[in-house]
Scaffold this motif. Structure first.
Motif, PDB file in Angstrom:
ATOM      1  N   LYS A 169      31.912  35.441  46.851  1.00 46.73           N
ATOM      2  CA  LYS A 169      32.831  34.402  46.366  1.00 46.73           C
ATOM      3  C   LYS A 169      32.087  33.217  45.752  1.00 46.73           C
ATOM      4  CE  LYS A 169      36.900  35.646  48.953  1.00 46.73           C
ATOM      5  NZ  LYS A 169      36.523  37.041  48.591  1.00 46.73           N
ATOM      6  N   ALA A 207      31.793  48.817  43.633  1.00 45.09           N
ATOM      7  CA  ALA A 207      33.026  48.464  42.923  1.00 45.09           C
ATOM      8  C   ALA A 207      34.108  47.980  43.880  1.00 45.09           C
ATOM      9  CB  ALA A 207      33.518  49.668  42.133  1.00 45.09           C
ATOM     10  N   LYS A 208      34.030  48.413  45.149  1.00 43.09           N
ATOM     11  CA  LYS A 208      35.023  47.984  46.142  1.00 43.09           C
ATOM     12  C   LYS A 208      35.040  46.465  46.320  1.00 43.09           C
ATOM     13  CE  LYS A 208      35.296  52.159  48.993  1.00 43.09           C
ATOM     14  NZ  LYS A 208      34.024  52.855  49.337  1.00 43.09           N
ATOM     15  N   ASN A 232      34.897  44.384  43.844  1.00 40.63           N
ATOM     16  CA  ASN A 232      35.347  43.810  42.568  1.00 40.63           C
ATOM     17  C   ASN A 232      34.215  43.106  41.829  1.00 40.63           C
ATOM     18  OD1 ASN A 232      38.051  44.657  42.890  1.00 40.63           O
ATOM     19  ND2 ASN A 232      38.344  42.988  44.342  1.00 40.63           N
TER      20      ASN A 232
END
Ligand SMILES: Nc1nc2c(ncn2[C@@H]2O[C@H](COP(=O)(O)OP(=O)(O)OP(=O)(O)O)[C@@H](O)[C@H]2O)c(=O)[nH]1
Ligand SMILES: Nc1nc2c(ncn2[C@@H]2O[C@H](COP(=O)(O)OP(=O)(O)OP(=O)(O)O)[C@@H](O)[C@H]2O)c(=O)[nH]1
Ligand SMILES: [Mg+2]
Ligand SMILES: [Mg+2]
Ligand SMILES: [Zn+2]
Ligand SMILES: [Zn+2]
Lengths: 211, 211
Positions: free
Chosen positions: A49, A70-71, A73
């Motif tokens: 984040k 990819a999980k 994002n």
């Protein structure tokens, strides 16, 4: 020799690209299964984040590692080398052209699981990080010296397993320092979380940009 | 391609040599630290008196593995490849010329720790044995398929650590069988001794000579 020379030119190109965009790039190397992807998973979970991350994944076959990344994002590209045993600077250059990473981002390159060949191919990274698992044995730095000589950080992973192994951690560090006296060390466990804070602190100290 | 072709010719030469002397030769491959040398140590300790063994050791640097083998008073040669990432048939041919193994003996070749490059280099062995440690993860057969496709036996090592790992052994076997339906499997632990009897039984079934 010609191949290496050609690669070094393209690595210099990548290095210039990273510097222009103030991107911090890391080349993650290790034996198969020492925990490169697991380390990225923890890092993306905990810091995803607050920072812009991009990942370039390298494997002979499958998109398994890119799928795991990819999980979170995170923009990720999977390179499949087929019979190839290492990523090279051209592959990374092409992947960057596709990813178009933002300025001030962090690019992780996960190399093919191989303690031998990737040591000869500069990708343009700021730092090379070698991961060794405590299950592999103490003498790996001596037996695969180029990889340890060419890295700046050595992550000792899977320390959660130490109680069940005959493994001499100090000997491993001694052997690795013999090959590369400037090597830094972080002991951690991707599964238990132990030591991850040290890894995150080290990571933030490397940034090519001020946070 | 020319290199591979040249290697295949020399591998055929080695294969003829082994057949003429009724020698059973094995090429042991795995990631660094999966337990190739440990498996040889157990085998020489337990079967060293009843059979003639010879060992050809391959590493980038050091004689560590040959030194471990030599403790069993077994004729052993250490090949150091420097930057090289795999043993080839020429190196094995030269080592055999020096070792001069007896008829009806067993020759073990321990390859460089590398799941990629050794898969492309036939050494003239009767059977290729790939060792994977339960600590490496289930998807290695899919990610490094050539090594599993080109092997006849898969030894799953370090099963003593299973209680402390999130590892799905059946999934590993399923993946490996997807790559190579004919692959045989033995689960064992070099450290606890579990499963070694199955390995010794398999070994004796392979002999190019009647015992
Ligand atoms: N016990 C333990 N297992 C771990 C740890 N980190 C990773 N693993 C396990 O080790 C195995 C391999 O992890 P990966 O992250 O796939 O390793 P890798 O280096 O990316 O593997 P390749 O990309 O295929 O070379 C998986 O089963 C993980 O769950 C750890 O700290 N402790
Ligand atoms: N827990 C456990 N550790 C093992 C087992 N077999 C080997 N080891 C350990 O794994 C580490 C590596 O073993 P080696 O025999 O050196 O592995 P290797 O495949 O020969 O390694 P390289 O030749 O360097 O590629 C050592 O610390 C061994 O003690 C086992 O069955 N269980
Ligand atoms: Mg991975
Ligand atoms: Mg060994
Ligand atoms: Zn290579
Ligand atoms: Zn190679």
């Amino acid at each position: 020799q010609d191949i290496l020379h050609k690669n070094n030119l393209l690595a210099a190109h990548n290095r210039g690209y990273f510097e222009a965009k103030e991107i911090t790039a890391f080349n993650l190397v290790s034996s198969p299964g020492s925990g490169k992807t697991a380390l990225l998973e923890c890092t993306l979970r905990d810091l995803g984040k607050e920072l812009d991350f991009y990942v370039i994944e390298g494997d002979q076959q499958t998109t398994n590692d890119a799928d795991r990344i990819a999980k979170f994002n995170i923009p990720v590209i999977q390179i499949n080398t087929g019979k190839g045993c290492h990523l090279d600077a051209t592959m990374v250059k092409d992947a960057l052209a596709e990813l178009k990473p933002k300025d001030h981002s962090v690019v992780f390159i996960e190399n093919i699981g191989n303690l031998v060949c990737p040591s000869m191919f500069d990708l343009g990274e700021q730092k090379r990080i070698v991961i060794i698992s405590v299950t592999e044995g103490e003498d790996k730095p001596l037996k695969y010296p180029d990889m340890f000589a060419g890295s700046q950080l050595c992550i000792i992973n899977k320390i959660d397993l130490l109680p069940y192994l005959k493994f001499d951690l100090q000997k491993l560090i001694e052997y690795a320092r013999r090959i590369n006296p400037k090597l830094e060390f972080i002991e951690l466990s991707c599964s238990s979380g132990a030591g991850l804070d040290q890894w995150y602190a080290w990571l933030k100290r490397q940034f090519a940009f001020s946070e």
